[in-house]
Design a protein around this motif. Structure first.
Motif, short mmCIF file in Angstrom:
data_model
loop_
_atom_site.label_atom_id
_atom_site.label_comp_id
_atom_site.label_asym_id
_atom_site.label_seq_id
_atom_site.Cartn_x
_atom_site.Cartn_y
_atom_site.Cartn_z
N GLU A 1 -4.55 0.73 -0.35
CA GLU A 1 -4.97 -0.06 -1.63
C GLU A 1 -3.86 -1.78 -1.84
O GLU A 1 -4.04 -1.77 -2.41
CB GLU A 1 -4.50 0.64 -2.35
N MET A 2 -3.55 -2.23 -0.71
CA MET A 2 -2.75 -3.45 -0.55
C MET A 2 -3.51 -4.68 -0.95
O MET A 2 -4.60 -4.67 -1.26
CB MET A 2 -2.79 -3.27 0.73
N ALA A 3 -2.75 -5.51 -2.50
CA ALA A 3 -3.35 -6.26 -2.22
C ALA A 3 -3.08 -7.57 -1.88
O ALA A 3 -1.93 -7.72 -1.55
CB ALA A 3 -2.56 -6.58 -4.21
N GLY A 4 -4.40 -8.29 -1.61
CA GLY A 4 -3.87 -9.61 -0.85
C GLY A 4 -5.17 -9.88 0.52
O GLY A 4 -6.25 -8.74 0.02
N ALA A 5 -5.13 -10.90 0.73
CA ALA A 5 -5.98 -10.90 1.80
C ALA A 5 -5.73 -11.23 3.38
O ALA A 5 -4.73 -11.61 3.16
CB ALA A 5 -7.08 -12.22 1.40
N SER A 6 -6.36 -11.71 3.88
CA SER A 6 -6.40 -12.84 5.40
C SER A 6 -7.82 -13.52 5.58
O SER A 6 -8.64 -13.90 5.56
CB SER A 6 -6.30 -11.50 6.53
N ILE A 7 -7.47 -14.00 6.13
CA ILE A 7 -8.11 -15.53 6.76
C ILE A 7 -8.58 -15.31 8.17
O ILE A 7 -7.43 -15.32 8.80
CB ILE A 7 -7.56 -17.05 5.78
N CYS B 1 0.51 -1.39 0.58
CA CYS B 1 -0.13 -0.65 -0.45
C CYS B 1 0.99 1.77 -0.14
O CYS B 1 2.79 0.99 0.18
CB CYS B 1 -0.69 -0.02 1.41
N ILE B 2 0.26 2.65 -0.26
CA ILE B 2 0.78 3.93 -0.24
C ILE B 2 0.05 4.41 0.63
O ILE B 2 -1.19 5.09 0.56
CB ILE B 2 0.92 4.14 -1.67
N VAL B 3 0.97 4.72 2.08
CA VAL B 3 0.60 5.68 2.60
C VAL B 3 0.48 7.93 2.07
O VAL B 3 0.81 7.52 1.32
CB VAL B 3 1.20 5.73 3.97
N ILE C 1 -1.68 -5.25 9.26
CA ILE C 1 -2.19 -4.46 8.17
C ILE C 1 -1.82 -2.74 7.94
O ILE C 1 -2.51 -1.64 7.49
CB ILE C 1 -3.74 -4.20 8.61
N HIS C 2 -0.26 -2.60 8.47
CA HIS C 2 0.21 -2.06 7.83
C HIS C 2 1.03 -1.97 7.00
O HIS C 2 1.82 -1.05 6.56
CB HIS C 2 0.30 -0.33 8.24
N GLY C 3 1.03 -2.95 6.27
CA GLY C 3 2.67 -3.46 5.64
C GLY C 3 3.36 -3.38 6.46
O GLY C 3 4.57 -4.04 5.91
N GLY D 1 -10.63 -9.17 3.03
CA GLY D 1 -9.96 -8.61 2.05
C GLY D 1 -8.89 -7.18 2.33
O GLY D 1 -9.32 -6.61 2.58
N LEU D 2 -7.82 -6.54 1.42
CA LEU D 2 -6.77 -5.71 2.14
C LEU D 2 -7.04 -4.43 1.65
O LEU D 2 -6.59 -3.94 1.75
CB LEU D 2 -5.44 -6.33 1.76
N GLY D 3 -8.06 -4.46 0.68
CA GLY D 3 -7.85 -3.26 -0.23
C GLY D 3 -8.01 -3.25 -1.38
O GLY D 3 -9.20 -2.94 -1.67
N ALA D 4 -7.63 -3.91 -2.15
CA ALA D 4 -7.37 -3.73 -3.59
C ALA D 4 -7.02 -5.19 -4.38
O ALA D 4 -7.20 -5.60 -5.91
CB ALA D 4 -5.72 -3.51 -4.17
N THR D 5 -7.80 -6.12 -3.57
CA THR D 5 -7.95 -7.48 -4.11
C THR D 5 -9.36 -7.73 -4.73
O THR D 5 -10.02 -8.06 -4.12
CB THR D 5 -7.66 -8.72 -3.65
N PRO D 6 -9.98 -8.12 -5.93
CA PRO D 6 -11.27 -8.36 -6.55
C PRO D 6 -12.50 -9.56 -5.52
O PRO D 6 -11.68 -10.35 -4.36
CB PRO D 6 -11.20 -8.44 -7.47
N VAL D 7 -13.53 -8.99 -5.65
CA VAL D 7 -14.40 -9.65 -4.03
C VAL D 7 -14.34 -10.86 -4.40
O VAL D 7 -14.27 -12.57 -3.67
CB VAL D 7 -15.47 -9.09 -4.09
#
Lengths: 328, 223
Positions: free
Chosen positions: A296-302, A190-192, A213-215, A256-262
């Motif tokens: 806008e991080m791409a990624g996910a968490s479970i 992501c970009i702060v 979740i802050h990179g 989703g962490l922000g930029a990953t498609p649903v």
């Protein structure tokens, strides 16, 4: 940096003004200090959370019936300040006391701690630390609080609506936290807004397993792999921590962490559910979507939460917030 | 000394942090989340906006007002920590202001910060600079060294403390999540603390040396 912003300095207020206007039926935005409160007030234990911004819809998106009474947004990825928490408590306390739900980061803990010391109304604090990517030890800050926080806010929020007292709400929050485990993975940084450059650089063919979740870096970098093998690694760490008995019912959250498609989140959910069932666990409740993001991080968490009859009933209870809504 | 002296220190701190903004941001992105320098600047800018009120006060009340302003402006870890430092200084009994009462104030301010952060020396934080500096400050004010010697000893101690964080494993704050991966990086809070202390020493000594040349050097070594 390509973002929808006017200036980095006005990023937060511009976004909060939009949120408050879009959900004027649910929340009220207070300025100086910055606090969002639930529009409809009820005599019960008040739930207050807060933390750095950039994780939307956490926390303000969970203000409303069955969840939070107030949220204190900090600057992007920066804890809010004690005066915000004190103002929030004074705005929403109805005499039954306030429960602060705090994610386990040094800054969040210190600011909430100072607020609690200065506050005259009765209050309690629960620290959420569901991220199993970080090893817990008495020599470190310990496990981070991540997407499992949403589950704590939902379940304890439902309990508070029943008129439970402050101590029971605190104990329930501790209980849920002890039955939660999460782990994330990043495909892209992501970009702060104030920094303007990516927080970390990840080559095109590598992923960060256990990202925060802050990179913050996680356990290791590894080559890009199939969804099912990534899911297997995340679930392996989660199950090693929770050690569930066979046959137990679980709540599975794919966040989703922000930029990953649903669509990819559902794909991950599909893999995770199949793998859990193969291990004899039953996914009886599910949640899939962007609930605790990292810009806008791409990624996910479970996240897995071990359920019981009581927890399932509280999860199913009506909720009416900007980001979660059912049973109403 | 009075509120004007406090604002002179704030101005010196603001100038040096602004000058080293990119370097501190880079150090923080390596082991933290990159917000430290922006939080620090936001806090210092809030104090600059409060100049007329701060300048109108005596020394310790000016520190106290600054502490409250930082607490309600910065957030993160730096807010409560820096506010505790200034609040601890403001609350130390000081019948008269001289170098030994200043050393005593600084020592109890640093102790209050350490109590709030539950940290000490060797944990890769700003305390790796501030605790040694408070010790040197106290030791040397009880001996008969010149003020030049005192200031230069403090600057050396601050620099040594800052550089020592490079080889440490962090056990507090966000860098602690990295374990061994934080080794090899200077702590951004230690660097900003060292820069501010050096700038204040230079202010006191009436020397305004530019230390810009250090900036890229440290960032480069940290990478």
């Amino acid at each position: 940096m390509k973002k929808f912003i006017n200036t980095p300095a006005t990023y937060l207020m511009d976004s909060l003004n939009g949120f408050a206007a879009a959900h004027a039926d649910l929340v009220t935005l207070h300025l100086e200090p910055l606090v969002l409160t639930r529009r409809e007030r009820q005599s019960k234990v008040a739930l207050i959370s807060g933390g750095g911004s950039g994780h939307e819809p956490l926390h303000a998106g969970f203000i409303g019936h069955g969840m939070l009474d107030a949220a204190c947004p900090g600057q992007v990825f920066t804890s809010p300040t004690p005066d915000q928490m004190i103002a929030a408590a004074e705005l929403v306390d109805t005499g039954a006391g306030v429960l602060f739900i705090v994610k386990n980061y040094s800054g969040d803990k210190m600011n909430f701690e100072m607020a609690a010391e200065m506050l005259s109304t009765s209050n309690a604090t629960v620290i959420i630390n569901d991220d199993v990517a970080v090893e817990n030890s008495s020599f470190t800050t310990g496990r981070r609080g991540v997407a499992g926080t949403v589950i704590v806010e939902k379940i304890v929020g439902a309990l508070a609506e029943t008129g439970a007292n402050l101590e029971d709400c605190r104990l329930m929050a501790e209980h849920v936290n002890s039955r939660l485990a999460s782990m994330g993975v990043a495909l892209k940084s992501c970009i702060v807004p104030a920094a303007g450059t990516p927080t970390f650089n990840l080559p095109d063919d590598e992923i960060e397993i256990g990202v925060g979740i802050h990179g913050e870096p996680g356990r290791r970098r590894s080559p890009m792999a199939s969804a099912s093998s990534i899911v297997a690694e995340l679930l392996g760490a989660i199950l090693a921590d929770l050690k569930p008995e066979a046959g137990v019912e679980v709540l599975l959250l794919v966040n989703g962490l922000g930029a990953t498609p649903v669509s990819e989140l559902y794909l991950l959910f599909n893999d995770a559910r199949c793998q859990l069932e193969q291990r004899g666990l039953r996914v009886s409740r599910s949640l899939v979507g962007n609930y605790t993001t990292a810009l806008e991080m791409a990624g996910a968490s479970i996240t897995l939460c071990l359920l019981s009859k009581e927890l399932t009933a509280l999860w199913d209870a009506p909720v009416h917030t900007a980001a979660l809504r059912w049973g109403v | 000394m009075n509120g004007k002296s406090v604002m002179e220190c704030v101005d010196a701190a603001h100038a040096v942090i602004e000058q080293h903004r990119d370097e501190i941001a880079q150090l923080d992105q390596a082991i933290g989340d990159g917000d430290h320098v922006f939080n620090l600047l936001r806090g210092l800018e809030a104090l600059i906006e409060l100049r007329p009120q701060i300048e109108g006060l005596e020394f310790q009340p000016a520190l106290s007002l600054s502490a409250s302003k930082l607490l309600s402006t910065i957030g993160g870890s730096s807010g409560p920590l820096l506010a505790s430092l200034l609040m601890g200084m403001a609350k130390t009994p000081a019948p008269e202001l001289n170098s030994s009462s200043l050393a005593a104030m600084f020592k109890s301010g640093v102790a209050m910060m350490a109590a709030r952060g539950k940290a000490g020396v060797g944990e890769k934080t700003m305390l790796d600079v501030l605790i040694p500096v408070s010790e040197t400050f106290e030791e040397l004010t009880s001996t008969h060294v010149s003020s030049d010697q005192l200031l230069s000893a403090i600057k050396t101690r601050a620099e040594d403390g800052m550089l020592a964080t490079r080889e440490m494993i962090a056990t507090k704050g966000r860098a602690s999540f990295l374990g061994e991966r934080a080794v090899g990086h200077i702590d951004p809070g230690a660097r900003s603390s060292q820069l501010i202390i050096t700038a204040i020493c230079d202010l006191v000594a009436g020397r305004h040396e530019s230390r810009a040349s250090d900036a890229l050097e440290y960032a480069g070594r940290g990478a």
